[in-house]
Design a protein around this motif. Structure first.
Motif, short mmCIF file in Angstrom:
data_model
loop_
_atom_site.label_atom_id
_atom_site.label_comp_id
_atom_site.label_asym_id
_atom_site.label_seq_id
_atom_site.Cartn_x
_atom_site.Cartn_y
_atom_site.Cartn_z
N UNK A 275 39.12 53.37 24.63
CA UNK A 275 40.78 51.64 24.92
C UNK A 275 41.16 51.94 23.60
N UNK A 276 40.07 51.47 22.96
CA UNK A 276 40.23 51.27 21.40
C UNK A 276 41.34 52.81 20.77
N UNK A 277 40.92 53.18 21.01
CA UNK A 277 41.81 54.34 20.40
C UNK A 277 43.13 54.76 21.30
N UNK A 278 43.19 54.40 22.55
CA UNK A 278 44.42 54.32 23.50
C UNK A 278 45.42 53.27 22.51
N UNK A 279 44.74 52.23 22.40
CA UNK A 279 45.98 50.61 22.22
C UNK A 279 46.49 51.05 20.85
N UNK A 280 44.94 51.96 19.44
CA UNK A 280 45.80 52.57 18.50
C UNK A 280 47.33 53.66 18.94
N UNK B 43 36.06 61.26 30.70
CA UNK B 43 36.23 60.01 30.63
C UNK B 43 36.89 59.82 29.33
N UNK B 44 36.64 60.53 28.59
CA UNK B 44 38.07 60.35 27.65
C UNK B 44 39.14 60.77 27.78
N UNK B 45 39.01 61.83 28.44
CA UNK B 45 39.98 62.20 29.78
C UNK B 45 40.79 61.32 30.53
N UNK B 46 40.26 61.15 31.27
CA UNK B 46 40.66 59.60 31.59
C UNK B 46 41.23 58.67 31.11
N UNK B 47 41.04 58.63 30.03
CA UNK B 47 41.63 57.45 29.47
C UNK B 47 42.51 57.52 28.14
N UNK B 48 42.63 58.76 28.07
CA UNK B 48 43.87 59.06 26.86
C UNK B 48 44.38 60.33 26.81
N UNK B 49 45.50 60.46 28.00
CA UNK B 49 46.36 61.06 28.54
C UNK B 49 47.21 61.09 27.05
N UNK B 50 47.63 62.80 27.75
CA UNK B 50 48.89 63.03 26.89
C UNK B 50 49.70 63.17 27.18
N UNK B 51 50.19 62.90 28.25
CA UNK B 51 51.66 62.64 28.78
C UNK B 51 52.09 61.14 28.40
N UNK B 52 51.01 60.06 28.66
CA UNK B 52 50.98 58.90 28.12
C UNK B 52 51.92 58.68 27.12
N UNK C 290 48.24 45.80 24.45
CA UNK C 290 46.90 45.00 24.37
C UNK C 290 46.58 44.70 25.43
N UNK C 291 47.45 43.65 25.98
CA UNK C 291 47.05 42.99 27.22
C UNK C 291 47.15 43.40 28.39
N UNK C 292 47.45 44.72 28.78
CA UNK C 292 47.67 45.35 29.75
C UNK C 292 46.07 45.91 29.83
N UNK C 293 45.84 46.75 28.49
CA UNK C 293 44.62 47.99 28.48
C UNK C 293 43.11 46.93 28.80
N UNK C 294 43.66 45.92 27.84
CA UNK C 294 42.66 44.92 28.50
C UNK C 294 42.08 44.79 30.06
N UNK C 295 43.20 44.56 30.30
CA UNK C 295 42.88 44.49 32.21
C UNK C 295 42.34 45.61 32.76
N UNK C 296 42.63 47.17 32.36
CA UNK C 296 42.39 48.25 32.75
C UNK C 296 41.03 48.28 32.02
N UNK C 297 40.95 47.93 30.79
CA UNK C 297 39.45 47.86 30.52
C UNK C 297 38.08 47.65 31.34
N UNK C 298 38.46 46.02 31.66
CA UNK C 298 37.72 45.63 32.20
C UNK C 298 37.22 45.58 33.39
N UNK C 299 38.52 46.62 34.22
CA UNK C 299 38.60 47.25 35.23
C UNK C 299 37.15 48.43 35.15
#
Length: 507
Positions: free
Chosen positions: A52-57, A195-204, A236-245
């Motif tokens: 999620x840190x990498x996803x935010x960047x 896990x990485x593949x489900x978080x950092x998806x190319x099409x996003x 960042x706010x949206x990713x924090x929510x997703x991270x906590x879930x």
């Protein structure tokens, strides 16, 4: 001249981040979370944190790229790369969209199985119509539809948070899992990649760089910087929510499936845990209604993620090929291709095979990531693309380190897993030789393609100079996106796409 407060400006930039974040709590993410918690308890939580840190960047890089250039990632790839490279990247991006849609198909089928006891293969066939129905409902407003879906998903999130409060995961073990990297064996490496593949998806990356164009940003340095900052905060706010879930799902699953006093029934369910058997995790909070509420939230998750995949595919096709297609046709095309493997696996392998297919597709997404990530990283640090808005050298160094580490990790797993399979394969030796002759050159092509994208020098210039006027009042109006007699005509031509929340069926 009236000027909007900054907080009101910020609210107008929030939407894209939350729309994209739905991909982080889709059925693919849920399945990998459940498998991870059941098999490794809290050991792989650090993967979620880094992911999620990498996803935010990289999401901030994608937003900056779209805002600063007025073009999204697939458009820039079209301008930058030779024809044959452009078509290869387009095919890989489309394949990523299909791989992302397969978990949505299976997740929806699982939800229908829980709600109506339909066989999985029938549920898979119905998914083709269900998403088209949901797209049809967008005529009442995309914003209302996405809000409804978000509420349903947040209901499920609240259930897992409530369950986490009930089972009380050991805090020390959770903190250790988040900050102490551990990998116990080959299986853990595969789960980490999933896990990485489900978080950092190319099409996003393609999607987010395009969605930011749905907001009108004046072509001035201050306005562009403000927009990039607002998108970073919203994302960042949206990713924090997703991270906590995601952490809550893993923590609940890991706590219940590692308890010393669990019954034989729960032990058996944990050993065969997948999306359709997960409702038992919420019985402490929801009681007998756990299955229904879980299934409804799972259904909403699958449908919402399918809509974002449809948008992604539309932007990818428009950017690479200049080809537009009605959304329902685009969705039906993607869905029909995704249904074929899903239907085959559910008929042959049942729920267990379907769950394994979700894990495989998320791993494939991890291996495809470099073909969207490397162009994004290069364009984000390119003067011809970004001009003075190119990203900080510190951010780029961190992004490149994480990108190279993730790619190297994937390659290590790919090679060692294949070699291990060859060594322990029960096939005749001659068959192993032929398989090796086919697969090893493909691995070499994969590596060479990544090296080509990494070290090829960018040539296309897409940056346009921001507007600067001599009169202070006119310049201030340009910064605010206002029009008056002092303003040059070019200031009105702000590159943007129609706002998705204001139209019934975006095309």
């Amino acid at each position: 001249m009236f000027q909007k407060p900054r907080w009101r400006k910020f609210l107008s930039y929030v939407g894209p981040g939350f729309l994209v974040s739905m991909a982080y709590i889709d059925p693919g993410s849920m399945e990998t979370d459940l498998q991870t918690g059941a098999n490794y308890t809290f050991e792989l939580l650090w993967v979620i944190l880094i992911g999620f840190t990498f996803a935010l960047i990289i999401q901030s890089l994608a937003a900056n790229l779209g805002v600063s250039t007025g073009k999204h990632l697939s458009e820039l790839c079209k301008f930058e790369y030779p024809k044959y490279v452009k078509y290869c990247l387009w095919l890989l991006a489309e394949f990523a969209v299909i791989c992302a849609d397969i978990p949505e198909v299976i997740g929806t089928a699982f939800a229908l199985n829980i709600l109506f006891h339909l066989p999985l293969w029938i549920g898979v066939l119905i998914t083709g119509l269900s998403t088209l129905l949901l797209l049809g409902l967008q005529r009442y407003g995309v914003q209302k539809l996405e809000m409804l879906i978000s509420v349903l998903i947040l209901v499920m999130a609240a259930c897992f948070f409530g369950e986490m409060n009930y089972v009380k995961p050991p805090v020390a073990a959770v903190v250790k899992g988040l900050f102490v990297p551990r990998l116990s064996g080959q299986g853990a490496i595969g789960s980490a990649i999933a896990l990485w593949g489900s978080i950092i998806v190319p099409h996003n990356l393609f999607l987010y760089s395009a969605l930011v164009l749905s907001r009108k940003v004046p072509r001035s340095v201050r306005a562009i910087n403000d927009a990039c900052q607002f998108h970073l905060i919203g994302s960042g706010f949206a990713l924090v929510v997703a991270f906590l879930i995601n952490v809550a799902i893993i923590s609940v699953t890991g706590t219940i499936c590692s308890a010393n006093n669990m019954s034989d029934d729960i032990a058996n369910q944990c050993n065969n845990l997948n999306l359709d058997s997960a409702p038992f995790l919420l019985k402490n909070v929801l009681g007998r209604s756990s299955s229904i509420i879980y299934a409804i939230a799972l259904l909403a998750s699958g449908q919402s993620a399918s809509i974002t995949a449809t948008y992604s595919g539309q932007f990818i096709m428009e950017g690479f090929l200049d080809l537009k297609m009605r959304l329902w046709i685009r969705n039906l095309l993607t869905r029909c291709i995704a249904i074929a493997p899903s239907l085959t696996v559910t008929i042959i392998g049942g729920s267990k095979g379907a769950a394994q297919l979700i894990i495989i597709t998320t791993m494939v997404l991890a291996f495809e990531l470099p073909f969207a990530l490397i162009p994004l990283l290069k364009f984000s640090n390119s003067n011809p693309k970004m001009g003075p808005h190119k990203n900080s050298i510190y951010i780029m160094v961190i992004a490149w380190i994480l990108g190279v580490a993730l790619t190297g990790f994937n390659l290590y797993y790919l090679i060692t897993a294949f070699v291990g399979w060859l060594i322990h394969s029960k096939l005749p030796k001659i068959a192993n030789v032929f398989i090796g002759i086919i697969v090893f050159p493909l691995m070499l092509i994969y590596v060479l393609a990544i090296l080509y994208l990494t070290f090829r020098k960018d040539t296309a210039v897409t940056f346009t100079e921001p507007i600067t006027l001599d009169q202070p009042m006119a310049q201030n109006n340009v910064e605010q996106g206002l029009s008056n007699s002092y303003e040059v005509v070019e200031a009105d031509h702000i590159p943007y796409s129609e706002d998705l929340v204001d139209i019934p069926l975006p095309e």
